[in-house]
Design a protein around this motif. Structure first.
Motif, mmCIF file in Angstrom:
data_model
loop_
_atom_site.group_PDB
_atom_site.id
_atom_site.type_symbol
_atom_site.label_atom_id
_atom_site.label_comp_id
_atom_site.label_asym_id
_atom_site.label_seq_id
_atom_site.Cartn_x
_atom_site.Cartn_y
_atom_site.Cartn_z
ATOM 1 N N ILE A 153 21.080 45.792 53.630
ATOM 2 C CA ILE A 153 21.419 46.616 52.468
ATOM 3 C C ILE A 153 20.300 46.538 51.438
ATOM 4 O O ILE A 153 19.943 47.543 50.813
ATOM 5 C CB ILE A 153 22.765 46.174 51.864
ATOM 6 C CG1 ILE A 153 23.909 46.542 52.812
ATOM 7 C CG2 ILE A 153 22.986 46.813 50.500
ATOM 8 C CD1 ILE A 153 25.268 46.022 52.379
ATOM 9 N N ALA A 154 19.712 45.349 51.256
ATOM 10 C CA ALA A 154 18.644 45.178 50.270
ATOM 11 C C ALA A 154 17.428 46.031 50.608
ATOM 12 O O ALA A 154 16.888 46.732 49.741
ATOM 13 C CB ALA A 154 18.249 43.702 50.184
ATOM 14 N N ILE A 155 16.999 46.011 51.869
ATOM 15 C CA ILE A 155 15.825 46.806 52.229
ATOM 16 C C ILE A 155 16.165 48.294 52.189
ATOM 17 O O ILE A 155 15.332 49.134 51.804
ATOM 18 C CB ILE A 155 15.290 46.402 53.626
ATOM 19 C CG1 ILE A 155 13.993 47.150 53.939
ATOM 20 C CG2 ILE A 155 16.320 46.647 54.702
ATOM 21 C CD1 ILE A 155 12.873 46.901 52.974
ATOM 22 N N GLY A 156 17.407 48.652 52.532
ATOM 23 C CA GLY A 156 17.805 50.051 52.461
ATOM 24 C C GLY A 156 17.777 50.579 51.038
ATOM 25 O O GLY A 156 17.245 51.670 50.770
ATOM 26 N N VAL A 157 18.322 49.805 50.102
ATOM 27 C CA VAL A 157 18.310 50.219 48.700
ATOM 28 C C VAL A 157 16.879 50.245 48.169
ATOM 29 O O VAL A 157 16.494 51.150 47.410
ATOM 30 C CB VAL A 157 19.189 49.271 47.865
ATOM 31 C CG1 VAL A 157 19.026 49.560 46.375
ATOM 32 C CG2 VAL A 157 20.654 49.413 48.270
ATOM 33 N N GLY A 158 16.068 49.268 48.559
ATOM 34 C CA GLY A 158 14.674 49.260 48.134
ATOM 35 C C GLY A 158 13.915 50.483 48.601
ATOM 36 O O GLY A 158 13.084 51.040 47.870
ATOM 37 N N LEU A 159 14.228 50.943 49.803
ATOM 38 C CA LEU A 159 13.566 52.141 50.329
ATOM 39 C C LEU A 159 13.961 53.391 49.548
ATOM 40 O O LEU A 159 13.163 54.325 49.415
ATOM 41 C CB LEU A 159 13.904 52.311 51.808
ATOM 42 C CG LEU A 159 13.209 51.328 52.761
ATOM 43 C CD1 LEU A 159 13.858 51.369 54.142
ATOM 44 C CD2 LEU A 159 11.723 51.638 52.860
ATOM 45 N N TYR A 160 15.183 53.413 49.024
ATOM 46 C CA TYR A 160 15.560 54.540 48.163
ATOM 47 C C TYR A 160 14.667 54.589 46.929
ATOM 48 O O TYR A 160 14.281 55.673 46.469
ATOM 49 C CB TYR A 160 17.021 54.421 47.740
ATOM 50 C CG TYR A 160 18.002 54.833 48.809
ATOM 51 C CD1 TYR A 160 18.039 56.140 49.273
ATOM 52 C CD2 TYR A 160 18.900 53.917 49.344
ATOM 53 C CE1 TYR A 160 18.947 56.523 50.253
ATOM 54 C CE2 TYR A 160 19.804 54.282 50.327
ATOM 55 C CZ TYR A 160 19.821 55.585 50.781
ATOM 56 O OH TYR A 160 20.708 55.952 51.761
ATOM 57 N N GLY A 161 14.346 53.417 46.371
ATOM 58 C CA GLY A 161 13.448 53.382 45.225
ATOM 59 C C GLY A 161 12.066 53.891 45.570
ATOM 60 O O GLY A 161 11.465 54.677 44.818
ATOM 61 N N LEU A 162 11.531 53.458 46.725
ATOM 62 C CA LEU A 162 10.209 53.902 47.154
ATOM 63 C C LEU A 162 10.196 55.399 47.420
ATOM 64 O O LEU A 162 9.261 56.115 47.022
ATOM 65 C CB LEU A 162 9.792 53.139 48.413
ATOM 66 C CG LEU A 162 8.433 53.496 49.013
ATOM 67 C CD1 LEU A 162 7.307 53.225 48.024
ATOM 68 C CD2 LEU A 162 8.202 52.715 50.317
ATOM 69 N N PHE A 163 11.236 55.899 48.092
ATOM 70 C CA PHE A 163 11.314 57.331 48.390
ATOM 71 C C PHE A 163 11.407 58.146 47.100
ATOM 72 O O PHE A 163 10.698 59.150 46.926
ATOM 73 C CB PHE A 163 12.530 57.614 49.277
ATOM 74 C CG PHE A 163 12.699 59.058 49.636
ATOM 75 C CD1 PHE A 163 12.090 59.585 50.759
ATOM 76 C CD2 PHE A 163 13.470 59.907 48.850
ATOM 77 C CE1 PHE A 163 12.236 60.921 51.098
ATOM 78 C CE2 PHE A 163 13.629 61.245 49.175
ATOM 79 C CZ PHE A 163 13.010 61.749 50.301
ATOM 80 N N GLY A 164 12.300 57.727 46.190
ATOM 81 C CA GLY A 164 12.492 58.478 44.963
ATOM 82 C C GLY A 164 11.245 58.545 44.106
ATOM 83 O O GLY A 164 10.876 59.620 43.609
ATOM 84 N N GLU A 165 10.548 57.426 43.962
ATOM 85 C CA GLU A 165 9.331 57.398 43.147
ATOM 86 C C GLU A 165 8.218 58.205 43.802
ATOM 87 O O GLU A 165 7.481 58.939 43.116
ATOM 88 C CB GLU A 165 8.889 55.954 42.940
ATOM 89 C CG GLU A 165 7.655 55.785 42.076
ATOM 90 C CD GLU A 165 7.889 56.140 40.622
ATOM 91 O OE1 GLU A 165 6.897 56.175 39.855
ATOM 92 O OE2 GLU A 165 9.065 56.384 40.250
#
Length: 546
Positions: A153-165
């Protein structure tokens, strides 16, 4: 009156027996290849006087190539090259990064030996969870499952941040000024939609995205090697003397993070066409591909930029070092295409981890470790629809909280998530290697000496050492001072998850002993032949009730 009396008698006497027989046949038809090895009380437990219909994912949907797409997409080659490799050079200043990928792949191959051997006998969407249950016991299994959930879940949520930015930066070029979290929500909606569809459809989407991003990385490698700095190809990046210098611990910590995801093939073991061989082959194929591909790409970067100024260039440009190289050697159009494919690379990883978390939730709900509602599957898709919805809800909550508290999407959200995930997954691999030894201790004839003892023991030692290196260099991974408490708080979440799992296991053991005994027992025996369900003898109370 006689009619109602006969109807009542049929309902009280004959109907339960017919329902029991029908339910047993339905379960037998639903069990995938090879039947299952199930605890004796499995179908007669948990307040039910008729057999328990165990939820199952849709069978025989995936082959080796599908699993390779899922596992390699989780690793995200273009993201690793643009983000992981450049960051490793910038932070450590060590030029032996290409060699570190090859050595790390070899070390992880030791883990894969025992992992693949056990996959021939245990198939469960819980992956680490079921392996730990079979090899070390229920308490280890629940603790490991909680760690796996937190890590993925942590890496999945982190990837949302990378994708969004990243998408917000790209949109800014065309005059569209929106916050990063708005684009993250679009990715969340898309991944959530795919998560409730057929798993082979997900694999098809990942295949297209993965082939495109690997093609871009290959184009970068060709251009970089064809245009060496100074006109001469250097092999310094593959020299052991360039790796084993001060800072090698940080290099190994960053390197192992690039492989996270290759171990996820076992999550899809219930949906494979032939799990006895598919999981093992996919694991080795994904590991070999990523190790060689990452090593080649990192070496190409040292050839193109040069070892003398690589650290400064990587620190200044970050992912732009890759895109500027593409523009220089192939033109601006190729660089623009690569920028878009960088986004699809991140999205493919999001989809892969989303599917993994959904299946973990499904497996834990099926065995009553979590609420049984998590085990519901789609009628048409056969996928874990509730698990997918829960994962989407958790990600939505995390993204909104980060937006509310103004968490930086890349330097904080993505960095924290990827670092936490690396510690959690590597720790799980170390403990799972020990579980392989425990599993084959009473089954020596099912694997040779190398598979059941030597390779797993070596993997346990090596992976435990890597966990220590990760924690020791966590300040570098987070780009914080050594005295910053965050360097202990983030990896401490892994320990907190394990303790929560132990507490949950203790609660199950005390209040729901039958559910506790079922932990890890709904494990399919991968066998390509027709399904044969293996039911233990009924408990006496059920025989008497007849």
């Amino acid at each position: 009156m006689i009619f109602w009396l006969l109807a009542w008698s049929f309902g009280m006497i004959a109907l339960p027996r017919l329902v029991r027989q029908l339910a047993t046949r339905c379960v037998a038809a639903a069990v995938p290849s090879g039947g299952s090895f199930v605890s004796r009380d499995l179908f007669w437990s948990l307040r039910m006087s008729t057999p328990l219909l165990v939820p199952q994912l849709r069978r025989r949907r995936l082959g080796v190539i599908h699993l390779v797409f899922f596992t390699v997409a989780a690793s995200a080659p273009l993201t690793v090259l643009g983000g992981g490799v450049t960051t490793t050079f910038a932070v450590s200043g060590v030029m032996g990064v290409p060699l570190s990928f090859l050595l790390m792949a070899a070390a992880l191959a030791l883990f894969a030996v025992g992992y693949a051997a056990m996959s021939r006998h245990v198939g469960n969407a819980g992956a680490f969870y079921s392996y730990l249950a079979q090899g070390l016991g229920p308490r280890w299994a629940v603790a490991g499952s909680f760690v796996a959930l937190v890590a993925y879940i942590a890496i999945g949520v982190g990837l949302y941040g990378l994708f969004g930015e990243s998408l917000a930066d790209l949109a800014m070029r065309v005059g569209l000024d929106l916050p990063w979290w708005s684009f993250a929500l679009l990715a969340l909606l898309a991944s959530g939609t795919l998560g409730v569809l057929r798993v082979d459809l997900n694999a098809g989407v990942l295949a297209v995205l993965l082939v495109a991003e690997c093609a871009v990385v290959a184009v970068y490698d060709i251009g970089a090697i064809a245009h060496p700095v100074g006109g001469e190809i250097s092999f310094t990046g593959l020299d052991p003397a360039a790796l084993f210098v001060p800072g090698v611990g940080a290099v190994l910590a960053f390197t192992v993070a690039g492989f996270i995801g290759f171990e996820s093939s076992a999550i899809y073991s219930e949906e494979c066409r032939n799990p006895r061989v598919t999981v093992g082959r996919a694991t080795f194929a994904a590991l070999a591909f990523t190790g060689l591909f990452y090593g080649l790409s990192a070496w190409a970067m040292t050839v193109s930029v040069g070892t003398a100024g690589l650290q400064q260039a990587a620190a200044k440009n970050g992912p732009g070092l890759v895109f500027s190289g593409l523009a220089q050697h192939w033109g601006a159009a190729v660089a623009d295409i690569a920028s878009v494919l960088f986004l699809t690379s991140v999205f493919a990883a999001i989809v892969s981890f989303h599917n993994g978390v959904a299946r973990y939730l499904f497996a834990l709900g099926r065995e009553r470790v979590l609420p049984s509602a998590f085990a519901r599957v789609g009628v048409r898709s056969g996928g874990p629809v509730v698990g997918s919805a829960v994962q989407s809800a958790l990600a939505l909550l995390a993204v909104l909280l980060c937006a509310l508290f103004q968490v930086e999407p890349v330097l904080q959200l993505f960095t924290w998530g990827s670092g936490l995930s690396a510690v959690g997954v590597v720790a799980l691999m170390a403990v799972t290697s020990a579980a392989v030894i425990g599993f084959f201790r009473d089954r020596p004839g099912r694997a040779n000496y190398w598979q059941r003892l030597v390779a797993p023991a070596a993997a346990t030692v090596l992976l435990t050492s890597i966990v220590v290196l990760l924690i020791a260099n966590f300040d570098l991974m987070l780009a914080v001072p050594p005295s910053d408490p965050l360097r202990w708080i983030v990896p401490g979440a892994v320990l907190a998850a394990a303790l929560a799992g132990l507490a949950r296991a203790a609660r199950l053991r005390g209040r729901h002993p039958r559910a506790y005994r079922m932990i890890g027992q709904i494990a399919l025996a991968p066998d390509p032949e027709e399904p044969v369900i293996q039911l233990g003898p009924e408990p006496r109370r059920h025989r008497r009730s007849r």
